[in-house]
Design a protein around this motif. Structure first.
Motif, PDB file in Angstrom:
ATOM      1  N   GLU A 161     -44.334 -37.635  32.693  1.00  0.00           N
ATOM      2  CA  GLU A 161     -44.118 -37.517  34.142  1.00  0.00           C
ATOM      3  C   GLU A 161     -43.184 -38.605  34.660  1.00  0.00           C
ATOM      4  N   SER A 162     -43.439 -39.851  34.260  1.00  0.00           N
ATOM      5  CA  SER A 162     -42.577 -40.937  34.738  1.00  0.00           C
ATOM      6  C   SER A 162     -41.171 -40.808  34.153  1.00  0.00           C
ATOM      7  N   HIS A 163     -41.073 -40.318  32.923  1.00  0.00           N
ATOM      8  CA  HIS A 163     -39.768 -40.114  32.294  1.00  0.00           C
ATOM      9  C   HIS A 163     -38.966 -39.064  33.068  1.00  0.00           C
ATOM     10  N   LEU A 164     -39.629 -37.970  33.432  1.00  0.00           N
ATOM     11  CA  LEU A 164     -38.951 -36.913  34.196  1.00  0.00           C
ATOM     12  C   LEU A 164     -38.498 -37.415  35.561  1.00  0.00           C
ATOM     13  N   LYS A 165     -39.374 -38.133  36.237  1.00  0.00           N
ATOM     14  CA  LYS A 165     -39.095 -38.572  37.612  1.00  0.00           C
ATOM     15  C   LYS A 165     -38.112 -39.730  37.690  1.00  0.00           C
ATOM     16  N   SER A 166     -37.860 -40.387  36.577  1.00  0.00           N
ATOM     17  CA  SER A 166     -36.954 -41.529  36.636  1.00  0.00           C
ATOM     18  C   SER A 166     -35.789 -41.357  35.672  1.00  0.00           C
ATOM     19  N   CYS A 167     -36.026 -41.540  34.396  1.00  0.00           N
ATOM     20  CA  CYS A 167     -34.940 -41.553  33.414  1.00  0.00           C
ATOM     21  C   CYS A 167     -34.156 -40.244  33.374  1.00  0.00           C
ATOM     22  N   VAL A 168     -34.865 -39.122  33.319  1.00  0.00           N
ATOM     23  CA  VAL A 168     -34.174 -37.833  33.207  1.00  0.00           C
ATOM     24  C   VAL A 168     -33.315 -37.583  34.447  1.00  0.00           C
ATOM     25  N   ILE A 169     -33.890 -37.773  35.615  1.00  0.00           N
ATOM     26  CA  ILE A 169     -33.130 -37.568  36.856  1.00  0.00           C
ATOM     27  C   ILE A 169     -31.931 -38.503  36.905  1.00  0.00           C
ATOM     28  N   GLU A 170     -32.150 -39.760  36.559  1.00  0.00           N
ATOM     29  CA  GLU A 170     -31.069 -40.746  36.607  1.00  0.00           C
ATOM     30  C   GLU A 170     -29.929 -40.373  35.654  1.00  0.00           C
ATOM     31  N   ARG A 171     -30.283 -39.973  34.449  1.00  0.00           N
ATOM     32  CA  ARG A 171     -29.243 -39.635  33.466  1.00  0.00           C
ATOM     33  C   ARG A 171     -28.483 -38.371  33.873  1.00  0.00           C
ATOM     34  N   ILE A 172     -29.175 -37.406  34.452  1.00  0.00           N
ATOM     35  CA  ILE A 172     -28.484 -36.198  34.938  1.00  0.00           C
ATOM     36  C   ILE A 172     -27.536 -36.569  36.075  1.00  0.00           C
ATOM     37  N   GLN A 173     -27.993 -37.420  36.981  1.00  0.00           N
ATOM     38  CA  GLN A 173     -27.134 -37.867  38.079  1.00  0.00           C
ATOM     39  C   GLN A 173     -25.915 -38.624  37.572  1.00  0.00           C
ATOM     40  N   ASP A 174     -26.051 -39.275  36.423  1.00  0.00           N
ATOM     41  CA  ASP A 174     -24.928 -39.987  35.807  1.00  0.00           C
ATOM     42  C   ASP A 174     -24.036 -39.051  34.992  1.00  0.00           C
ATOM     43  N   GLY A 175     -24.382 -37.748  34.977  1.00  0.00           N
ATOM     44  CA  GLY A 175     -23.574 -36.763  34.264  1.00  0.00           C
ATOM     45  C   GLY A 175     -23.963 -36.565  32.813  1.00  0.00           C
ATOM     46  N   ASP A 176     -25.052 -37.161  32.396  1.00  0.00           N
ATOM     47  CA  ASP A 176     -25.500 -37.066  31.002  1.00  0.00           C
ATOM     48  C   ASP A 176     -26.483 -35.899  30.861  1.00  0.00           C
ATOM     49  N   GLU A 177     -25.946 -34.726  30.577  1.00  0.00           N
ATOM     50  CA  GLU A 177     -26.800 -33.546  30.463  1.00  0.00           C
ATOM     51  C   GLU A 177     -27.445 -33.417  29.083  1.00  0.00           C
ATOM     52  N   GLU A 178     -27.055 -34.260  28.137  1.00  0.00           N
ATOM     53  CA  GLU A 178     -27.697 -34.266  26.818  1.00  0.00           C
ATOM     54  C   GLU A 178     -29.175 -34.619  26.924  1.00  0.00           C
ATOM     55  N   VAL A 179     -29.553 -35.277  28.014  1.00  0.00           N
ATOM     56  CA  VAL A 179     -30.939 -35.652  28.212  1.00  0.00           C
ATOM     57  C   VAL A 179     -31.840 -34.416  28.266  1.00  0.00           C
ATOM     58  N   LEU A 180     -31.293 -33.280  28.677  1.00  0.00           N
ATOM     59  CA  LEU A 180     -32.091 -32.052  28.730  1.00  0.00           C
ATOM     60  C   LEU A 180     -32.481 -31.583  27.331  1.00  0.00           C
ATOM     61  N   ASP A 181     -31.535 -31.643  26.394  1.00  0.00           N
ATOM     62  CA  ASP A 181     -31.854 -31.285  25.009  1.00  0.00           C
ATOM     63  C   ASP A 181     -32.896 -32.241  24.431  1.00  0.00           C
ATOM     64  N   GLU A 182     -32.725 -33.517  24.722  1.00  0.00           N
ATOM     65  CA  GLU A 182     -33.679 -34.534  24.270  1.00  0.00           C
ATOM     66  C   GLU A 182     -35.068 -34.240  24.837  1.00  0.00           C
ATOM     67  N   LEU A 183     -35.116 -33.876  26.114  1.00  0.00           N
ATOM     68  CA  LEU A 183     -36.380 -33.567  26.777  1.00  0.00           C
ATOM     69  C   LEU A 183     -37.049 -32.345  26.152  1.00  0.00           C
TER      70      LEU A 183
END
Length: 108
Positions: A76-98
């Motif tokens: 939950e904390s990963h989704l609400k912080s790291c994942v959102i932040e990385r997507i906002q930075d243009g890093d969509e690879e985080v979705l595959d990692e997730l």
């Protein structure tokens, strides 16, 4: 785009991603893990005392549930912080990692 600020939740530090949890959140996770560690030691003691197998299995189930709870909190904390932040930075690879992470969690 790589995130390199140390105050960001998923900052790169020495080429390795790091999380940044609040002290309260970290304390909560460590407290839960300490209880789980105690439960594990208790299970070991039950086995050493030749406790009835079904009672030991019940305790193992409780530990698995507690570990799943810690995993859910981290996810939950990963989704609400790291994942959102990385997507906002243009890093969509985080979705595959997730997706890989969720698949790993669902195997248990």
């Amino acid at each position: 785009m790589e995130n390199t600020h140390n105050d960001d939740c998923c900052a790169l530090e020495n080429g390795e991603r790091k999380s940044h949890h609040s002290e309260k959140h970290k304390k909560n996770l460590v407290s839960r893990l300490n209880r789980i560690e105690g439960q594990i030691r208790g299970i070991k003691g039950l086995i050493e005392k030749d406790t009835y197998c079904d009672d030991i299995i019940t305790q193992i189930s409780a530990v698995q549930s507690a570990l799943n709870s810690v995993g859910k909190l981290l996810l939950e904390s990963h989704l609400k912080s790291c994942v959102i932040e990385r997507i906002q930075d243009g890093d969509e690879e985080v979705l595959d990692e997730l997706l890989v992470t969720i698949q790993r969690m669902m195997k248990k």
